[in-house]
Write a protein that holds these residues in place. Sequence first.
Motif, PDB file in Angstrom:
ATOM      1  N   ALA A 156       0.846  -1.192   0.000  1.00 11.50           N
ATOM      2  CA  ALA A 156       0.000   0.000   0.000  1.00 11.50           C
ATOM      3  C   ALA A 156       0.883   1.243   0.000  1.00 11.50           C
ATOM      4  CB  ALA A 156      -0.921   0.001   1.219  1.00 11.50           C
ATOM      5  N   GLU A 157       0.658   2.152  -0.933  1.00  8.04           N
ATOM      6  CA  GLU A 157       1.552   3.284  -1.123  1.00  8.04           C
ATOM      7  C   GLU A 157       1.632   4.187   0.103  1.00  8.04           C
ATOM      8  OE1 GLU A 157       0.882   5.461  -4.653  1.00  8.04           O
ATOM      9  OE2 GLU A 157       0.688   3.694  -5.925  1.00  8.04           O
ATOM     10  N   GLU A 158       0.533   4.344   0.826  1.00 10.85           N
ATOM     11  CA  GLU A 158       0.532   5.210   2.008  1.00 10.85           C
ATOM     12  C   GLU A 158       0.630   4.388   3.292  1.00 10.85           C
ATOM     13  OE1 GLU A 158       0.739   8.393   1.652  1.00 10.85           O
ATOM     14  OE2 GLU A 158       0.580   8.198  -0.531  1.00 10.85           O
ATOM     15  N   SER A 159       1.162   3.182   3.177  1.00  9.54           N
ATOM     16  CA  SER A 159       1.169   2.256   4.307  1.00  9.54           C
ATOM     17  C   SER A 159       2.301   2.555   5.283  1.00  9.54           C
ATOM     18  CB  SER A 159       1.301   0.815   3.790  1.00  9.54           C
ATOM     19  OG  SER A 159       1.561  -0.076   4.838  1.00  9.54           O
ATOM     20  N   TRP A 160       1.958   2.554   6.563  1.00  4.66           N
ATOM     21  CA  TRP A 160       2.964   2.639   7.630  1.00  4.66           C
ATOM     22  C   TRP A 160       3.879   1.431   7.551  1.00  4.66           C
ATOM     23  CZ3 TRP A 160       3.847  -0.833  11.590  1.00  4.66           C
ATOM     24  CH2 TRP A 160       4.685  -0.406  12.627  1.00  4.66           C
ATOM     25  N   THR A 161       3.327   0.280   7.185  1.00  3.58           N
ATOM     26  CA  THR A 161       4.122  -0.941   7.065  1.00  3.58           C
ATOM     27  C   THR A 161       5.193  -0.794   5.990  1.00  3.58           C
ATOM     28  OG1 THR A 161       2.142  -2.186   7.644  1.00  3.58           O
ATOM     29  CG2 THR A 161       3.999  -3.437   6.786  1.00  3.58           C
ATOM     30  N   LEU A 162       4.830  -0.191   4.871  1.00  4.00           N
ATOM     31  CA  LEU A 162       5.790  -0.007   3.783  1.00  4.00           C
ATOM     32  C   LEU A 162       6.946   0.878   4.222  1.00  4.00           C
ATOM     33  CD1 LEU A 162       6.566  -0.239   0.757  1.00  4.00           C
ATOM     34  CD2 LEU A 162       5.176   1.799   0.372  1.00  4.00           C
ATOM     35  N   ASP A 163       6.634   1.976   4.875  1.00  3.85           N
ATOM     36  CA  ASP A 163       7.680   2.901   5.321  1.00  3.85           C
ATOM     37  C   ASP A 163       8.611   2.229   6.325  1.00  3.85           C
ATOM     38  OD1 ASP A 163       8.764   5.682   5.414  1.00  3.85           O
ATOM     39  OD2 ASP A 163       8.169   5.514   7.505  1.00  3.85           O
ATOM     40  N   LEU A 164       8.033   1.507   7.287  1.00  2.65           N
ATOM     41  CA  LEU A 164       8.855   0.832   8.290  1.00  2.65           C
ATOM     42  C   LEU A 164       9.696  -0.262   7.662  1.00  2.65           C
ATOM     43  CD1 LEU A 164       9.693   0.299  11.209  1.00  2.65           C
ATOM     44  CD2 LEU A 164       7.686  -1.188  11.436  1.00  2.65           C
ATOM     45  N   ALA A 165       9.094  -1.046   6.758  1.00  2.00           N
ATOM     46  CA  ALA A 165       9.808  -2.157   6.131  1.00  2.00           C
ATOM     47  C   ALA A 165      11.025  -1.661   5.352  1.00  2.00           C
ATOM     48  CB  ALA A 165       8.863  -2.933   5.213  1.00  2.00           C
ATOM     49  N   PHE A 166      10.853  -0.596   4.567  1.00  2.00           N
ATOM     50  CA  PHE A 166      11.975  -0.101   3.774  1.00  2.00           C
ATOM     51  C   PHE A 166      12.993   0.649   4.622  1.00  2.00           C
ATOM     52  CE2 PHE A 166       9.771  -1.271  -0.072  1.00  2.00           C
ATOM     53  CZ  PHE A 166      10.826  -1.568  -0.918  1.00  2.00           C
ATOM     54  N   THR A 167      12.560   1.234   5.726  1.00  2.00           N
ATOM     55  CA  THR A 167      13.514   1.850   6.637  1.00  2.00           C
ATOM     56  C   THR A 167      14.434   0.794   7.242  1.00  2.00           C
ATOM     57  OG1 THR A 167      12.025   3.683   7.180  1.00  2.00           O
ATOM     58  CG2 THR A 167      13.787   3.211   8.742  1.00  2.00           C
ATOM     59  N   LEU A 168      13.832  -0.291   7.729  1.00  2.40           N
ATOM     60  CA  LEU A 168      14.627  -1.383   8.304  1.00  2.40           C
ATOM     61  C   LEU A 168      15.510  -2.040   7.247  1.00  2.40           C
ATOM     62  CD1 LEU A 168      11.959  -3.062  10.633  1.00  2.40           C
ATOM     63  CD2 LEU A 168      13.872  -1.597  11.307  1.00  2.40           C
ATOM     64  N   PHE A 169      14.941  -2.258   6.055  1.00  2.00           N
ATOM     65  CA  PHE A 169      15.695  -2.867   4.964  1.00  2.00           C
ATOM     66  C   PHE A 169      16.876  -1.989   4.569  1.00  2.00           C
ATOM     67  CE2 PHE A 169      15.990  -3.679   0.222  1.00  2.00           C
ATOM     68  CZ  PHE A 169      16.706  -4.853   0.365  1.00  2.00           C
ATOM     69  N   ALA A 170      16.650  -0.671   4.515  1.00  3.89           N
ATOM     70  CA  ALA A 170      17.718   0.261   4.163  1.00  3.89           C
ATOM     71  C   ALA A 170      18.804   0.289   5.231  1.00  3.89           C
ATOM     72  CB  ALA A 170      17.138   1.662   3.963  1.00  3.89           C
ATOM     73  N   LEU A 171      18.403   0.264   6.501  1.00  6.44           N
ATOM     74  CA  LEU A 171      19.380   0.272   7.591  1.00  6.44           C
ATOM     75  C   LEU A 171      20.238  -0.987   7.570  1.00  6.44           C
ATOM     76  CD1 LEU A 171      17.196   1.688  10.507  1.00  6.44           C
ATOM     77  CD2 LEU A 171      19.179   2.792   9.464  1.00  6.44           C
ATOM     78  N   LEU A 172      19.581  -2.138   7.450  1.00 11.08           N
ATOM     79  CA  LEU A 172      20.318  -3.401   7.446  1.00 11.08           C
ATOM     80  C   LEU A 172      21.177  -3.541   6.190  1.00 11.08           C
ATOM     81  CD1 LEU A 172      17.576  -5.863   8.799  1.00 11.08           C
ATOM     82  CD2 LEU A 172      19.651  -5.125   9.979  1.00 11.08           C
ATOM     83  N   GLY A 173      20.601  -3.198   5.032  1.00 11.33           N
ATOM     84  CA  GLY A 173      21.338  -3.329   3.780  1.00 11.33           C
ATOM     85  C   GLY A 173      22.571  -2.448   3.736  1.00 11.33           C
ATOM     86  N   SER A 174      22.421  -1.197   4.133  1.00 10.74           N
ATOM     87  CA  SER A 174      23.568  -0.280   4.123  1.00 10.74           C
ATOM     88  C   SER A 174      24.626  -0.700   5.141  1.00 10.74           C
ATOM     89  CB  SER A 174      23.089   1.140   4.412  1.00 10.74           C
ATOM     90  OG  SER A 174      22.393   1.205   5.643  1.00 10.74           O
ATOM     91  N   PHE A 175      24.169  -1.266   6.253  1.00  8.52           N
ATOM     92  CA  PHE A 175      25.102  -1.721   7.274  1.00  8.52           C
ATOM     93  C   PHE A 175      25.958  -2.879   6.755  1.00  8.52           C
ATOM     94  CE2 PHE A 175      26.061  -4.416  11.018  1.00  8.52           C
ATOM     95  CZ  PHE A 175      26.816  -3.514  11.746  1.00  8.52           C
ATOM     96  N   PHE A 176      25.316  -3.843   6.078  1.00  9.38           N
ATOM     97  CA  PHE A 176      26.061  -4.987   5.564  1.00  9.38           C
ATOM     98  C   PHE A 176      26.992  -4.582   4.414  1.00  9.38           C
ATOM     99  CE2 PHE A 176      22.627  -7.585   7.553  1.00  9.38           C
ATOM    100  CZ  PHE A 176      23.450  -8.356   8.356  1.00  9.38           C
ATOM    101  N   VAL A 177      26.560  -3.631   3.587  1.00  7.12           N
ATOM    102  CA  VAL A 177      27.438  -3.131   2.523  1.00  7.12           C
ATOM    103  C   VAL A 177      28.664  -2.463   3.125  1.00  7.12           C
ATOM    104  CG1 VAL A 177      27.641  -1.432   0.667  1.00  7.12           C
ATOM    105  CG2 VAL A 177      25.615  -2.881   0.802  1.00  7.12           C
ATOM    106  N   MET A 178      28.450  -1.671   4.160  1.00  8.81           N
ATOM    107  CA  MET A 178      29.562  -0.993   4.829  1.00  8.81           C
ATOM    108  C   MET A 178      30.528  -2.006   5.441  1.00  8.81           C
ATOM    109  SD  MET A 178      29.469   1.689   8.019  1.00  8.81           S
ATOM    110  CE  MET A 178      29.001   0.365   9.165  1.00  8.81           C
ATOM    111  N   LEU A 179      29.983  -3.023   6.111  1.00  2.00           N
ATOM    112  CA  LEU A 179      30.834  -4.034   6.745  1.00  2.00           C
ATOM    113  C   LEU A 179      31.681  -4.785   5.726  1.00  2.00           C
ATOM    114  CD1 LEU A 179      28.606  -5.667   9.529  1.00  2.00           C
ATOM    115  CD2 LEU A 179      30.498  -4.040   9.797  1.00  2.00           C
ATOM    116  N   SER A 180      31.143  -4.955   4.520  1.00  2.00           N
ATOM    117  CA  SER A 180      31.893  -5.699   3.496  1.00  2.00           C
ATOM    118  C   SER A 180      33.130  -4.941   3.017  1.00  2.00           C
ATOM    119  CB  SER A 180      30.987  -5.998   2.301  1.00  2.00           C
ATOM    120  OG  SER A 180      30.655  -4.803   1.615  1.00  2.00           O
ATOM    121  N   GLN A 181      33.211  -3.638   3.324  1.00  2.00           N
ATOM    122  CA  GLN A 181      34.334  -2.823   2.850  1.00  2.00           C
ATOM    123  C   GLN A 181      35.212  -2.300   3.992  1.00  2.00           C
ATOM    124  OE1 GLN A 181      34.868  -2.575  -0.474  1.00  2.00           O
ATOM    125  NE2 GLN A 181      33.055  -3.896  -0.683  1.00  2.00           N
TER     126      GLN A 181
END
Length: 244
Positions: free
Chosen positions: A51-76
């Motif tokens: 859902a475009e205006e979903s609280w779930t969408l915003d939270l999911a991508f925030t967590l995904f962005a935090l975890l993804g960027s963290f693992f990318v950083m750790l790899s370098q």
Amino acid sequence: MADFNTHLAVAAVSGGVAITALMVAGVADAQLGLSGFFAAMIGGVLPDVDAEESWTLDLAFTLFALLGSFFVMLSQVARLSIGELVMLWLVTYLFIKLAVCELFIRCTVHRGIFHSLPAGVFFGGLTAALLYHLFHQAPWFCWIVGLFVTGGYLVHLVLDELYSLNLFGEGGTSSSLGTALKIWSNDPWAAFTMYLAAGMVVLLTPGLPDVLARLFSHHTLEAMQLRMWPADVWFGMPFLYNVR
């Protein structure tokens, strides 16, 4: 459809009852119990991620962005300076949070393939795969948590369908009836991709047949049955006799 609070509450109650039964049967400890409980609640709100205006969408991508960027950083870490690592983390976070999220919104529609049974299997399998490969948990732990995500997901879909029936309102069934609890979608390519993704994440994590065999074994089911009600009196109080 049911609102956010209803989805969360019903998923929490359902997950709590299920994990209590596993703990009583002796196949889940407190750590797994707490993890399964929260997994069920997360699964209970995940279907609204499209859902475009979903609280779930915003939270999911925030967590995904935090975890993804963290693992990318750790790899370098071994080859970049602190300043470069911080910049890499920030760029990766913004890319996922803004670009990937926007692409996801443009490529999905609410009540599309993410509101389906194969999507529930995908998110449960993805949870198990991440726990196994990134956090090195045992297959039993990974799959129980993953199955609780899928269970919460299923609770959400069933609730939406029950609300579409409009059992306690006027005007008959809603036009959304049949759009939540489904195994396919109007977009064949999206449906095929979801089935393919679900199969891949399930295959990425070993031990599912063994987990299911243990979960539904005679020993586990018998232990639940024996502890379903008190043997003699309720709460150890003689005046509360158990009447079966």
